[in-house]
Motif scaffolding. Structure first.
Motif, PDB file in Angstrom:
ATOM      1  N   THR A   5       0.845  -1.183   0.000  1.00  0.00           N
ATOM      2  CA  THR A   5       0.000   0.000   0.000  1.00  0.00           C
ATOM      3  C   THR A   5       0.885   1.239   0.000  1.00  0.00           C
ATOM      4  N   GLU A   9      -1.321   6.115   1.912  1.00  0.00           N
ATOM      5  CA  GLU A   9      -2.656   5.521   2.033  1.00  0.00           C
ATOM      6  C   GLU A   9      -2.842   4.849   3.392  1.00  0.00           C
ATOM      7  N   HIS A  10      -2.551   5.598   4.443  1.00  0.00           N
ATOM      8  CA  HIS A  10      -2.683   5.078   5.798  1.00  0.00           C
ATOM      9  C   HIS A  10      -3.204   6.156   6.741  1.00  0.00           C
ATOM     10  N   SER A  23      -4.302   0.777   6.718  1.00  0.00           N
ATOM     11  CA  SER A  23      -4.341   1.212   5.324  1.00  0.00           C
ATOM     12  C   SER A  23      -5.736   1.677   4.942  1.00  0.00           C
ATOM     13  N   SER A  24      -5.834   2.375   3.833  1.00  0.00           N
ATOM     14  CA  SER A  24      -7.114   2.908   3.385  1.00  0.00           C
ATOM     15  C   SER A  24      -8.070   1.820   2.920  1.00  0.00           C
ATOM     16  N   SER A  25      -7.601   0.560   2.872  1.00  0.00           N
ATOM     17  CA  SER A  25      -8.490  -0.559   2.550  1.00  0.00           C
ATOM     18  C   SER A  25      -8.825  -1.392   3.780  1.00  0.00           C
ATOM     19  N   ARG A  69     -13.575   4.721   1.222  1.00  0.00           N
ATOM     20  CA  ARG A  69     -13.143   6.026   1.705  1.00  0.00           C
ATOM     21  C   ARG A  69     -12.705   5.892   3.160  1.00  0.00           C
ATOM     22  N   GLN A  70     -11.715   6.697   3.552  1.00  0.00           N
ATOM     23  CA  GLN A  70     -11.230   6.667   4.935  1.00  0.00           C
ATOM     24  C   GLN A  70     -11.196   8.074   5.492  1.00  0.00           C
ATOM     25  N   THR A  81     -13.006   3.525   8.126  1.00  0.00           N
ATOM     26  CA  THR A  81     -12.866   3.120   6.732  1.00  0.00           C
ATOM     27  C   THR A  81     -14.240   2.693   6.240  1.00  0.00           C
ATOM     28  N   ASN A 564      -2.024  13.632   3.048  1.00  0.00           N
ATOM     29  CA  ASN A 564      -2.810  12.505   2.548  1.00  0.00           C
ATOM     30  C   ASN A 564      -4.291  12.731   2.831  1.00  0.00           C
ATOM     31  N   HIS A 565      -5.089  11.727   2.576  1.00  0.00           N
ATOM     32  CA  HIS A 565      -6.543  11.862   2.634  1.00  0.00           C
ATOM     33  C   HIS A 565      -7.062  12.146   4.032  1.00  0.00           C
TER      34      HIS A 565
END
Length: 637
Positions: A5, A9-10, A23-25, A69-70, A81, A564-565
């Motif tokens: 990842t 994306e964390h 992680s974002s998943s 989405r996170q 998440t 990041n997000h």
């Protein structure tokens, strides 16, 4: 398919003694426990096969129609998440209840609460711990519908679930597949503990809900102490929470980052262990914490710093060393973990940090600046700690060292190191006078003035019209962006503005700032690196204090696009805008807060003055076009 990842994306969750990356998943791919610097339980971030992970994700055939989405619940460290599909919407909330106590704990709970809010969704759960960085085997025992026990040498991992998650085995690991419908919820609780301890009480959804609300309430209550009410409230709040998450509550010592081994260049060797307390980073946080209203955190670190000086016992025998473990242990033996392939093949993976015994004289300036904040430096213990350091420094300041960037290419007379020794003497002199404390002020004054003269005579490069990295080079160094911040010169001094212009031409690329050019100033390491987020925020603050507000705001706004997000930063930004290095990095978030506060202050001050462009000309029709500064860009390509 990339097995790793992206670093960005964390999100991170923690309980103020340890932290995990999610992680974002929905995969926990990094968790060290019972302390930040303990060996890992999950480390697939550093080896996707051998590192171990815990997955809790919604699964559709081939991922058809799935959107993920996170986010953080606002102003908390509760990470959510969300999985959205045509057949249903669900979410996993990851959190750890804060253990805000002075007593270290060997038991830490990571909660994964899953629920469906519309339709129905199938979920997959796997738990594959790999203890001691993947070196220690484990056994799997006590498996039933509600839990299992992973047992390894020195560490147990208790896995417990509420109803709704029937657990199965896959060798010595756990798997589960289950479906939830709207209104249904289930939870998994991971509890790390010392081997042989009692089994935790089985969780209930009611108890998990109480823990969830308790965690949320803790962060909302803590953040109410924040005095910042500026233009960038959300990102400053997120940075403050991140700094708190990365602070070890039993001692008040902040770590540099939650991770180790994440590369500054994919495939490169600049892969360091950042799970320790750097004197420099932590000391620079003191004023920021006080400015934000977090006086308890600032005071806790100052006590820890004073204790380190009193304890001595450094590897080198000097009064301080550059970094310690969170409990103050000065021994950070570096080892290579050859069995781990490293993030995307970036080797070596290092645990421990051999730079701990380097000589970096600048730390005495940052430490002195931190110790004089507040009135208790006049107390006997505080003054003894500070005055003893300055007496030692008076005999040792004029020598080469490894410098702020911990280069492994040999010692130099680094200008930043000299700058901070000037700060050390300057702060000590003022404190002695203010509190009427006994000190050899005459000697300190002589040393301070000698440092000043040396920097002016040898740190200034006449041809470049700029202060340079060290006395035997013409290379620029972004650490010197702090010269005005520490009062060495005015932010409007012509020599400083000339230095700022030179940095803009050579070190800055589209608001991103390189530390220095390792090609022109070899640092003993192979490969290259990205731009340093820390330095980019230093640059924003320097521009703001120098009155270049359009430049500063434009650079700051652009820097925020690299978050990041969920508003987090790693150490560096790569050539394609990707985050690189250890994550999240505390020093970067500290510099972000300082830049935001400086820019807020200068913008507010400017509102009471006639509007001008950054170059002193009146703004046309009330507008001043954003300007990145002198042309020339990045000389490194």
């Amino acid at each position: 398919m990339n097995r790793y990842t992206p670093i960005a994306e964390h999100g991170v969750v923690g309980d103020l003694q340890t932290a995990a990356l999610v992680s974002s998943s929905g995969i926990i791919d990094w968790w060290c426990t019972p302390r930040f610097d303990s060996p890992s339980i999950f480390a697939s971030l550093l080896d996707s096969e051998r590192g171990g992970h815990c997955r809790l994700t919604a699964e559709l055939p081939d991922g058809d129609g799935m959107t993920v989405r996170q986010l953080y619940l606002s102003d908390t460290a509760v990470l959510v998440t969300r999985f959205m599909a045509p057949g249903g919407v669900g979410e996993v909330a990851d959190f750890m209840v804060p253990i805000d106590t002075s007593t270290p704990q060997d038991r830490h709970r990571l909660v994964r609460l899953v629920r469906v809010v519309r339709g129905s969704l199938p979920f997959t759960f796997t738990c594959r711990p790999r203890l001691d960085y993947g070196r220690a085997p484990h056994t799997l025992t006590q498996v039933d519908d509600h839990g299992a026990l992973f047992r390894g040498p020195g560490t147990d991992l208790h896995l417990q679930s509420t109803t709704g998650i029937p657990l199965g085995t896959d060798g010595n690991d756990i798997t589960a597949h289950f479906t939830l419908s709207a209104g249904q919820a289930a939870a998994v609780v991971l509890t790390s503990a010392a081997s042989g301890g009692p089994v935790p009480q089985r969780p209930s959804l009611e108890g998990i809900a109480e823990d969830f609300e308790g965690c949320r309430a803790f962060w909302l209550s803590w953040l109410r102490s924040c005095s910042y009410r500026g233009r960038w409230q959300d990102i400053v709040n997120r940075s403050a929470i991140t700094l708190k998450l990365l602070t070890y509550a039993p001692t008040g010592a902040p770590i540099a980052a939650a991770t180790m081994g994440l590369p500054e260049q994919i495939g490169g060797e600049r892969n360091w262990d950042y799970r320790y307390t750097w004197i420099r980073d932590a000391a620079l946080s003191v004023r920021t914490l006080i400015d934000l209203g977090f006086h308890e955190e600032a005071q806790a670190f100052r006590r820890w710093l004073r204790d380190r000086i009193e304890a001595g016992g450094t590897v080198s025998g000097d009064p301080l060393q550059i970094m310690y473990r969170v409990d103050g242990n000065p021994h950070l033996t570096e080892e290579i973990l050859d069995h781990l392939e490293g993030y995307q093949g970036s080797r070596p993976v290092r645990a421990g940090n051999a730079a701990a015994d380097q000589l970096q004289l600048d730390i005495y300036g940052e430490a002195s600046d931190a110790l004089i904040v507040g009135s208790d430096v006049g107390a006997i213990r505080g003054w003894k700690a500070l005055s003893g350091v300055l007496d030692w420094l008076a005999d040792h300041w004029d020598q080469p060292d490894e410098g702020i960037w911990e280069t492994r290419g040999g010692r130099q007379n680094f200008t930043y190191s000299r700058l901070m020794t000037w700060v050390a003497f300057d702060r000590g002199i003022h404190a002695a006078n203010e509190f009427s404390r006994p000190a050899d002020v005459t000697r300190w004054t002589s040393a301070r003035d000698a440092v000043f003269r040396q920097i002016i005579e040898r740190g200034w490069h006449e041809k470049r019209q700029a202060f340079v990295q060290h006395y035997d080079t013409d290379v620029l160094d972004a650490s010197l962006l702090l010269m005005p911040e520490f009062g060495f010169l005015s932010p409007h001094d012509p020599d400083w503005l000339s230095t700022l212009d030179a940095m803009g031409e050579e070190l800055v690329s589209d608001s991103l700032v390189y530390r220095y050019d390792p090609g022109a100033s070899p640092d003993g390491l192979r490969g290259s690196e990205g731009t340093f987020n820390l330095c980019s925020f230093f640059y924003v603050e320097a521009l703001a204090r120098s009155g270049r507000l359009n430049q500063a705001r434009y650079a700051f706004d652009k820097m925020l696009t690299y978050a990041n997000h969920v508003g987090l930063f790693a150490e560096e930004i790569g050539s394609s805008g990707e985050q690189l290095g250890n994550f999240p990095q505390a020093f970067t978030h500290l510099a972000l807060v300082n830049a935001a506060m400086a820019l807020d202050e200068e913008l507010s001050n400017a509102e009471t003055r006639p509007r001008t462009s950054d170059h002193g000309h009146p703004a046309v029709h009330g507008l001043a076009v954003p300007d990145e500064g002198p042309p020339g860009g990045d000389t490194r390509g």
